[in-house]
Design a protein around this motif. Structure first.
Motif, PDB file in Angstrom:
ATOM      1  N   GLU A  32       0.852  -1.192   0.000  1.00 45.22           N
ATOM      2  CA  GLU A  32       0.000   0.000   0.000  1.00 45.22           C
ATOM      3  C   GLU A  32       0.887   1.242   0.000  1.00 45.22           C
ATOM      4  O   GLU A  32       1.783   1.374   0.840  1.00 45.22           O
ATOM      5  CB  GLU A  32      -0.917   0.013   1.221  1.00 45.22           C
ATOM      6  CG  GLU A  32      -1.813   1.226   1.257  1.00 45.22           C
ATOM      7  CD  GLU A  32      -2.606   1.346   2.548  1.00 45.22           C
ATOM      8  OE1 GLU A  32      -3.651   2.012   2.527  1.00 45.22           O
ATOM      9  OE2 GLU A  32      -2.173   0.793   3.575  1.00 45.22           O
ATOM     10  N   HIS A  33       0.613   2.140  -0.948  1.00 47.33           N
ATOM     11  CA  HIS A  33       1.355   3.402  -1.064  1.00 47.33           C
ATOM     12  C   HIS A  33       0.398   4.571  -0.850  1.00 47.33           C
ATOM     13  O   HIS A  33      -0.737   4.533  -1.324  1.00 47.33           O
ATOM     14  CB  HIS A  33       1.965   3.550  -2.456  1.00 47.33           C
ATOM     15  CG  HIS A  33       3.106   2.631  -2.722  1.00 47.33           C
ATOM     16  ND1 HIS A  33       2.950   1.282  -2.913  1.00 47.33           N
ATOM     17  CD2 HIS A  33       4.427   2.879  -2.840  1.00 47.33           C
ATOM     18  CE1 HIS A  33       4.121   0.733  -3.145  1.00 47.33           C
ATOM     19  NE2 HIS A  33       5.040   1.667  -3.099  1.00 47.33           N
ATOM     20  N   LYS A  34       0.859   5.608  -0.183  1.00 46.03           N
ATOM     21  CA  LYS A  34       0.056   6.829  -0.088  1.00 46.03           C
ATOM     22  C   LYS A  34       0.596   7.816  -1.127  1.00 46.03           C
ATOM     23  O   LYS A  34       1.732   7.717  -1.573  1.00 46.03           O
ATOM     24  CB  LYS A  34       0.087   7.423   1.319  1.00 46.03           C
ATOM     25  CG  LYS A  34       1.408   8.015   1.751  1.00 46.03           C
ATOM     26  CD  LYS A  34       1.305   8.619   3.138  1.00 46.03           C
ATOM     27  CE  LYS A  34       2.669   9.160   3.551  1.00 46.03           C
ATOM     28  NZ  LYS A  34       2.655   9.749   4.864  1.00 46.03           N
ATOM     29  N   GLY A  35      -0.261   8.735  -1.517  1.00 43.95           N
ATOM     30  CA  GLY A  35       0.130   9.736  -2.506  1.00 43.95           C
ATOM     31  C   GLY A  35      -0.041   9.257  -3.934  1.00 43.95           C
ATOM     32  O   GLY A  35       0.290   9.976  -4.872  1.00 43.95           O
ATOM     33  N   LEU A  36      -0.577   8.049  -4.124  1.00 42.78           N
ATOM     34  CA  LEU A  36      -0.833   7.507  -5.456  1.00 42.78           C
ATOM     35  C   LEU A  36      -2.321   7.219  -5.585  1.00 42.78           C
ATOM     36  O   LEU A  36      -3.009   7.000  -4.599  1.00 42.78           O
ATOM     37  CB  LEU A  36      -0.059   6.202  -5.679  1.00 42.78           C
ATOM     38  CG  LEU A  36       1.465   6.258  -5.607  1.00 42.78           C
ATOM     39  CD1 LEU A  36       2.047   4.862  -5.761  1.00 42.78           C
ATOM     40  CD2 LEU A  36       2.020   7.182  -6.672  1.00 42.78           C
ATOM     41  N   GLY A  37      -2.804   7.192  -6.819  1.00 43.41           N
ATOM     42  CA  GLY A  37      -4.197   6.851  -7.066  1.00 43.41           C
ATOM     43  C   GLY A  37      -5.129   8.010  -6.807  1.00 43.41           C
ATOM     44  O   GLY A  37      -4.764   8.997  -6.155  1.00 43.41           O
ATOM     45  N   PRO A  38      -6.354   7.893  -7.298  1.00 48.11           N
ATOM     46  CA  PRO A  38      -7.323   8.978  -7.178  1.00 48.11           C
ATOM     47  C   PRO A  38      -7.714   9.310  -5.737  1.00 48.11           C
ATOM     48  O   PRO A  38      -8.121  10.425  -5.449  1.00 48.11           O
ATOM     49  CB  PRO A  38      -8.537   8.497  -7.975  1.00 48.11           C
ATOM     50  CG  PRO A  38      -8.258   7.125  -8.424  1.00 48.11           C
ATOM     51  CD  PRO A  38      -6.854   6.778  -8.085  1.00 48.11           C
ATOM     52  N   GLN A  39      -7.596   8.332  -4.839  1.00 46.03           N
ATOM     53  CA  GLN A  39      -7.957   8.578  -3.443  1.00 46.03           C
ATOM     54  C   GLN A  39      -6.736   8.792  -2.552  1.00 46.03           C
ATOM     55  O   GLN A  39      -6.849   8.802  -1.326  1.00 46.03           O
ATOM     56  CB  GLN A  39      -8.808   7.424  -2.913  1.00 46.03           C
ATOM     57  CG  GLN A  39     -10.154   7.337  -3.592  1.00 46.03           C
ATOM     58  CD  GLN A  39     -11.047   6.287  -2.963  1.00 46.03           C
ATOM     59  OE1 GLN A  39     -10.726   5.674  -1.957  1.00 46.03           O
ATOM     60  NE2 GLN A  39     -12.204   6.077  -3.568  1.00 46.03           N
ATOM     61  N   GLY A  40      -5.559   8.929  -3.180  1.00 48.15           N
ATOM     62  CA  GLY A  40      -4.351   9.179  -2.398  1.00 48.15           C
ATOM     63  C   GLY A  40      -3.758   7.937  -1.757  1.00 48.15           C
ATOM     64  O   GLY A  40      -2.840   8.033  -0.952  1.00 48.15           O
ATOM     65  N   ARG A  41      -4.283   6.767  -2.103  1.00 45.11           N
ATOM     66  CA  ARG A  41      -3.771   5.468  -1.639  1.00 45.11           C
ATOM     67  C   ARG A  41      -3.897   4.496  -2.788  1.00 45.11           C
ATOM     68  O   ARG A  41      -4.839   4.580  -3.580  1.00 45.11           O
ATOM     69  CB  ARG A  41      -4.601   4.932  -0.464  1.00 45.11           C
ATOM     70  CG  ARG A  41      -4.450   5.673   0.813  1.00 45.11           C
ATOM     71  CD  ARG A  41      -5.316   5.101   1.942  1.00 45.11           C
ATOM     72  NE  ARG A  41      -5.403   3.652   1.957  1.00 45.11           N
ATOM     73  CZ  ARG A  41      -6.532   2.975   2.182  1.00 45.11           C
ATOM     74  NH1 ARG A  41      -7.663   3.597   2.388  1.00 45.11           N
ATOM     75  NH2 ARG A  41      -6.527   1.660   2.208  1.00 45.11           N
ATOM     76  N   LEU A  42      -2.963   3.540  -2.861  1.00 43.45           N
ATOM     77  CA  LEU A  42      -3.023   2.560  -3.927  1.00 43.45           C
ATOM     78  C   LEU A  42      -2.312   1.291  -3.490  1.00 43.45           C
ATOM     79  O   LEU A  42      -1.207   1.347  -2.947  1.00 43.45           O
ATOM     80  CB  LEU A  42      -2.364   3.121  -5.193  1.00 43.45           C
ATOM     81  CG  LEU A  42      -2.622   2.395  -6.502  1.00 43.45           C
ATOM     82  CD1 LEU A  42      -4.103   2.465  -6.888  1.00 43.45           C
ATOM     83  CD2 LEU A  42      -1.778   2.994  -7.615  1.00 43.45           C
ATOM     84  N   TRP A  43      -2.958   0.147  -3.718  1.00 46.68           N
ATOM     85  CA  TRP A  43      -2.362  -1.165  -3.471  1.00 46.68           C
ATOM     86  C   TRP A  43      -1.787  -1.667  -4.783  1.00 46.68           C
ATOM     87  O   TRP A  43      -2.506  -1.751  -5.786  1.00 46.68           O
ATOM     88  CB  TRP A  43      -3.416  -2.147  -2.958  1.00 46.68           C
ATOM     89  CG  TRP A  43      -3.771  -1.932  -1.530  1.00 46.68           C
ATOM     90  CD1 TRP A  43      -4.784  -1.159  -1.035  1.00 46.68           C
ATOM     91  CD2 TRP A  43      -3.110  -2.499  -0.392  1.00 46.68           C
ATOM     92  NE1 TRP A  43      -4.793  -1.216   0.340  1.00 46.68           N
ATOM     93  CE2 TRP A  43      -3.772  -2.035   0.754  1.00 46.68           C
ATOM     94  CE3 TRP A  43      -2.025  -3.356  -0.241  1.00 46.68           C
ATOM     95  CZ2 TRP A  43      -3.389  -2.391   2.039  1.00 46.68           C
ATOM     96  CZ3 TRP A  43      -1.643  -3.724   1.034  1.00 46.68           C
ATOM     97  CH2 TRP A  43      -2.322  -3.241   2.157  1.00 46.68           C
ATOM     98  N   ILE A  44      -0.502  -1.997  -4.789  1.00 49.86           N
ATOM     99  CA  ILE A  44       0.178  -2.439  -6.001  1.00 49.86           C
ATOM    100  C   ILE A  44       1.140  -3.581  -5.671  1.00 49.86           C
ATOM    101  O   ILE A  44       1.625  -3.680  -4.537  1.00 49.86           O
ATOM    102  CB  ILE A  44       0.950  -1.291  -6.682  1.00 49.86           C
ATOM    103  CG1 ILE A  44       2.048  -0.733  -5.767  1.00 49.86           C
ATOM    104  CG2 ILE A  44       0.013  -0.182  -7.104  1.00 49.86           C
ATOM    105  CD1 ILE A  44       2.897   0.344  -6.388  1.00 49.86           C
ATOM    106  N   PRO A  45       1.430  -4.427  -6.656  1.00 48.63           N
ATOM    107  CA  PRO A  45       2.510  -5.390  -6.425  1.00 48.63           C
ATOM    108  C   PRO A  45       3.807  -4.620  -6.193  1.00 48.63           C
ATOM    109  O   PRO A  45       4.046  -3.586  -6.822  1.00 48.63           O
ATOM    110  CB  PRO A  45       2.554  -6.190  -7.732  1.00 48.63           C
ATOM    111  CG  PRO A  45       1.159  -6.069  -8.285  1.00 48.63           C
ATOM    112  CD  PRO A  45       0.747  -4.666  -7.931  1.00 48.63           C
ATOM    113  N   PRO A  46       4.659  -5.070  -5.285  1.00 52.77           N
ATOM    114  CA  PRO A  46       5.879  -4.321  -4.977  1.00 52.77           C
ATOM    115  C   PRO A  46       6.826  -4.268  -6.171  1.00 52.77           C
ATOM    116  O   PRO A  46       6.878  -5.187  -6.986  1.00 52.77           O
ATOM    117  CB  PRO A  46       6.491  -5.098  -3.816  1.00 52.77           C
ATOM    118  CG  PRO A  46       5.908  -6.468  -3.906  1.00 52.77           C
ATOM    119  CD  PRO A  46       4.551  -6.307  -4.518  1.00 52.77           C
ATOM    120  N   GLY A  47       7.565  -3.192  -6.237  1.00 51.63           N
ATOM    121  CA  GLY A  47       8.537  -3.000  -7.310  1.00 51.63           C
ATOM    122  C   GLY A  47       8.943  -1.556  -7.383  1.00 51.63           C
ATOM    123  O   GLY A  47       8.496  -0.718  -6.597  1.00 51.63           O
TER     124      GLY A  47
END
Length: 161
Positions: A32-47
């Motif tokens: 989970e990263h903050k500051g990404l995605g339209p809602q300011g949070r985004l779950w992504i595969p690590p990399g």
């Protein structure tokens, strides 16, 4: 870190990212990263981004260690995803990642200062948990494919709008 700051650090250029598709007990490793995605949070595969002179496989091993604490062996290239959401533009190379050691922890992005870290957590999520996330909180691949086994079967080049 704000979305604006993420854009300043990572945006307005093409990045090549290498991401790991790592399964354990039926769950897919996500960060989970903050500051990404339209809602300011985004779950992504690590990399993360490749460095000059580094192979894709070396990048994958380094990035997974930094972001999750796990030591991995890079497997085969599965698929490529082109992500465009201004100011971010990335070609994402998705590889199989097989755990060889380490322990799962909340990692860091070394290119960011301590007070600007965007990684919130890393964990293995099954299909039901992925489907339970609002679609706006999921990487583009996870909006269309929620079964970890389906994701490992993807091949080719994807660009979703």
């Amino acid at each position: 870190m704000s979305k604006k700051r993420v854009g300043e650090v990572f945006g307005d250029r093409l990045r090549v990212r290498v991401c790991g598709i790592c399964l354990m007990d039926g769950g897919l490793l996500l960060t989970e990263h903050k500051g990404l995605g339209p809602q300011g949070r985004l779950w992504i595969p690590p990399g993360g981004g490749m460095q000059y002179g580094e192979s894709a496989e070396e990048c994958l091993v380094r990035e997974l260690k930094e972001e999750t604490g796990l030591e991995i062996a890079a497997g085969k290239l599965l698929f490529v995803h082109e992500y465009i959401n201004a100011p971010l533009h990335a070609l994402e190379l998705f590889y199989e990642a097989k755990i060889t050691g380490g322990s799962l922890t909340k990692g860091i992005d070394p290119e960011l200062a301590e007070n600007e870290q965007i990684i919130q957590q890393s964990k293995f999520m099954g299909q039901e948990e992925i489907e339970g996330l609002n679609k706006e909180l999921r990487h583009e691949i996870l909006k269309r494919y929620t079964d970890p086994k389906d994701i490992t079967g993807l091949r080719g080049y994807f660009r979703f709008r």
